[in-house]
Motif scaffolding. Structure first.
Motif, PDB file in Angstrom:
ATOM      1  N   ASP A 257       0.857  -1.220   0.051  1.00  0.00           N
ATOM      2  CA  ASP A 257      -0.098   0.107   0.018  1.00  0.00           C
ATOM      3  C   ASP A 257       0.834   1.252  -0.158  1.00  0.00           C
ATOM      4  N   ARG A 272      -3.980   5.804 -13.136  1.00  0.00           N
ATOM      5  CA  ARG A 272      -5.269   5.891 -12.267  1.00  0.00           C
ATOM      6  C   ARG A 272      -6.301   4.858 -12.679  1.00  0.00           C
ATOM      7  N   ALA A 277      -8.095  -2.210  -8.308  1.00  0.00           N
ATOM      8  CA  ALA A 277      -8.536  -1.205  -7.539  1.00  0.00           C
ATOM      9  C   ALA A 277      -7.318  -0.753  -6.507  1.00  0.00           C
ATOM     10  N   ARG A 278      -6.721  -1.616  -5.949  1.00  0.00           N
ATOM     11  CA  ARG A 278      -5.631  -1.277  -4.808  1.00  0.00           C
ATOM     12  C   ARG A 278      -4.425  -0.604  -5.540  1.00  0.00           C
ATOM     13  N   TRP A 279      -4.056  -0.894  -6.916  1.00  0.00           N
ATOM     14  CA  TRP A 279      -3.174  -0.041  -7.560  1.00  0.00           C
ATOM     15  C   TRP A 279      -3.701   1.475  -7.622  1.00  0.00           C
ATOM     16  N   ARG A 280      -4.817   1.737  -8.013  1.00  0.00           N
ATOM     17  CA  ARG A 280      -5.338   2.920  -8.273  1.00  0.00           C
ATOM     18  C   ARG A 280      -5.406   3.612  -6.921  1.00  0.00           C
ATOM     19  N   GLN A 281      -5.555   3.092  -5.876  1.00  0.00           N
ATOM     20  CA  GLN A 281      -5.773   3.867  -4.513  1.00  0.00           C
ATOM     21  C   GLN A 281      -4.304   4.235  -4.229  1.00  0.00           C
ATOM     22  N   ARG A 282      -3.230   3.748  -4.695  1.00  0.00           N
ATOM     23  CA  ARG A 282      -1.841   3.985  -4.121  1.00  0.00           C
ATOM     24  C   ARG A 282      -1.263   5.117  -5.200  1.00  0.00           C
ATOM     25  N   THR A 284      -0.751   8.742  -6.810  1.00  0.00           N
ATOM     26  CA  THR A 284      -1.136  10.057  -6.283  1.00  0.00           C
ATOM     27  C   THR A 284      -0.009  11.077  -7.090  1.00  0.00           C
ATOM     28  N   THR A 319      -8.091  13.250 -13.468  1.00  0.00           N
ATOM     29  CA  THR A 319      -7.963  13.056 -11.985  1.00  0.00           C
ATOM     30  C   THR A 319      -8.588  13.769 -11.101  1.00  0.00           C
TER      31      THR A 319
END
Length: 420
Positions: A257, A272, A277-282, A284, A319
């Motif tokens: 994470d 993004r 989903a986990r990748w997209r949340q990381r 930034t 974004t």
């Protein structure tokens, strides 16, 4: 004359990826709310160059009713800048970007003239190698800088593609510096995505980002096996190549994470939209990450500077991170953001459009530059490398500097006495 119907070609609508996107196209109710936000429609006033016109053409193409080799059809679909302003404003939430990517895949699979693909086929292995391997990018970047220093751009017609490439990218070419070593990088707090332009334009920006992150006390790591984000391939109708780059990046950055800090808004937008989903949340941006940290604990320069903040299409429409970068810059002592209202919604860079559609790109870029400089700014900050390259090429030699957020933040550190 309208585009010709398909002459015996199998209808490509049976392709599963596009069949899904085609179903989403049915959401379009032809309301026209997108028209004032489309830069190509504003420039040409042609329905085929509007979002709803293009959706109608894409539906005809996918259903086999229109010939993918038709010149006018291709001009309308290939002429889209991919700014996605229409998608951001659409009340029916039509995923225009995905539709356009899929339609360009069909066009690439059904070329109107085979000889037109010969240059692309010859360059494809070199392009794929450069997007995946840093040594290949460095070699290509060295060749580009050498050509620029030797003035080869003056030997080529300004209207030729290669002449345009050398003239337009020359002012932004930068050597990739040695990356600073960040203490504790073996147990990083964050991972940094540098993108495939590091050897050409953004190497100094990546080095600046590492310095700024270290000033905030963050231990960071730059995974060596990362590759291009895949946006160039994705938006030019090469989804298999884009998917291969995605898999390469997922392996390079691994599970977990830890944040993935991206320095370019175009890369961030593409990352993004990776499916996990986990990748997209990381993922930034640098500015979004720093805006959540205690900025007042860092020693900043306090001399006044007026900043014209350029908000690229990927930041506004994909974004949606315009608040974070504003919040961060407004917290810095001495920094004042000028009130900028650029005309239109796109500066014209649009990935490779600044090279493939020079007249349109320049007609959009010049008023954008004028609007950014009008409020008496001292510097322009843009979080998109393509936009920066394009706008810098349109400037006079003594015009405002155009910096990435990373480069600007490093300049404002108290340890730095001025522009670098």
């Amino acid at each position: 004359m309208p585009p010709k119907p398909s002459a015996g070609r199998p209808a490509p609508a049976g392709d599963p990826p596009f069949a899904n996107a085609l179903a989403a196209a049915d959401r379009c109710v032809l309301c026209g709310m997108c028209l004032p936000h489309c830069p190509t429609y504003a420039a040409h006033r042609i329905e085929g160059d509007s979002p709803r016109g293009r959706i109608t053409l894409m539906q005809g193409l996918a259903q086999g009713r229109l010939d993918p080799g038709n010149e006018r059809l291709r001009a309308h679909l290939e002429g889209c800048l991919g700014c996605r302003s229409c998608e951001a404003i659409c009340p029916a939430r039509v995923p225009f970007g995905a539709l356009m990517d899929a339609s360009r895949t069909i066009l690439r699979e059904h070329p109107d003239r085979r000889w037109r693909r010969i240059p692309d086929r010859l360059l494809a292995p070199l392009r794929a190698l450069a997007l995946r391997r840093r040594f290949a990018r460095r070699f290509a970047a060295l060749a580009a800088r050498t050509a620029h220093r030797l003035g080869l751009r003056h030997l080529l017609p300004a209207r030729s593609h290669l002449g345009r490439v050398l003239r337009h990218t020359g002012p932004s070419l930068r050597r990739m510096p040695a990356m600073p070593v960040v203490p504790g990088a073996d147990a990083p707090d964050a991972l940094v995505f540098t993108g495939c332009m590091d050897a050409f334009f953004t190497g100094p920006d990546a080095a600046a980002a590492l310095e700024v992150l270290a000033a905030f006390g963050l231990r960071v790591q730059v995974p060596p096996d990362q590759a291009c984000c895949g946006a160039l391939d994705q938006h030019l109708g090469r989804p298999a190549e884009a998917a291969a780059l995605q898999r390469r990046n997922e392996a390079a950055f691994g599970a977990g994470d830890r944040p993935i800090v991206v320095l370019d808004s175009g890369c961030e937008a593409q990352l993004r939209e990776y499916p996990q989903a986990r990748w997209r949340q990381r993922v930034t941006s640098l500015t979004a990450l720093l805006s959540r940290l205690p900025v007042d604990r860092i020693r900043w320069r306090v001399d006044p500077v007026r900043v014209a903040l350029h908000l690229p299409c990927t930041l506004r429409n994909v974004t949606r991170e315009t608040a974070g970068i504003r919040q961060l810059l407004e917290q810095l002592p001495g920094v004042t953001l000028t009130a900028v209202t650029p005309p239109g919604n796109c500066c014209g860079a649009a990935g490779t459009a600044m090279l493939s559609q020079p007249a349109l790109a320049d007609s959009l870029g010049r008023p954008t530059l004028a609007a950014l400089a009008a409020p008496g700014a001292d510097v322009i900050v843009s979080p998109n490398v393509g936009c920066s390259v394009h706008l810098r090429a349109l400037q006079a030699a003594d015009a405002l500097r155009i910096l990435s957020p990373a480069a600007f933040l490093r300049e404002r550190l108290a340890a730095h006495s001025g522009p670098t």
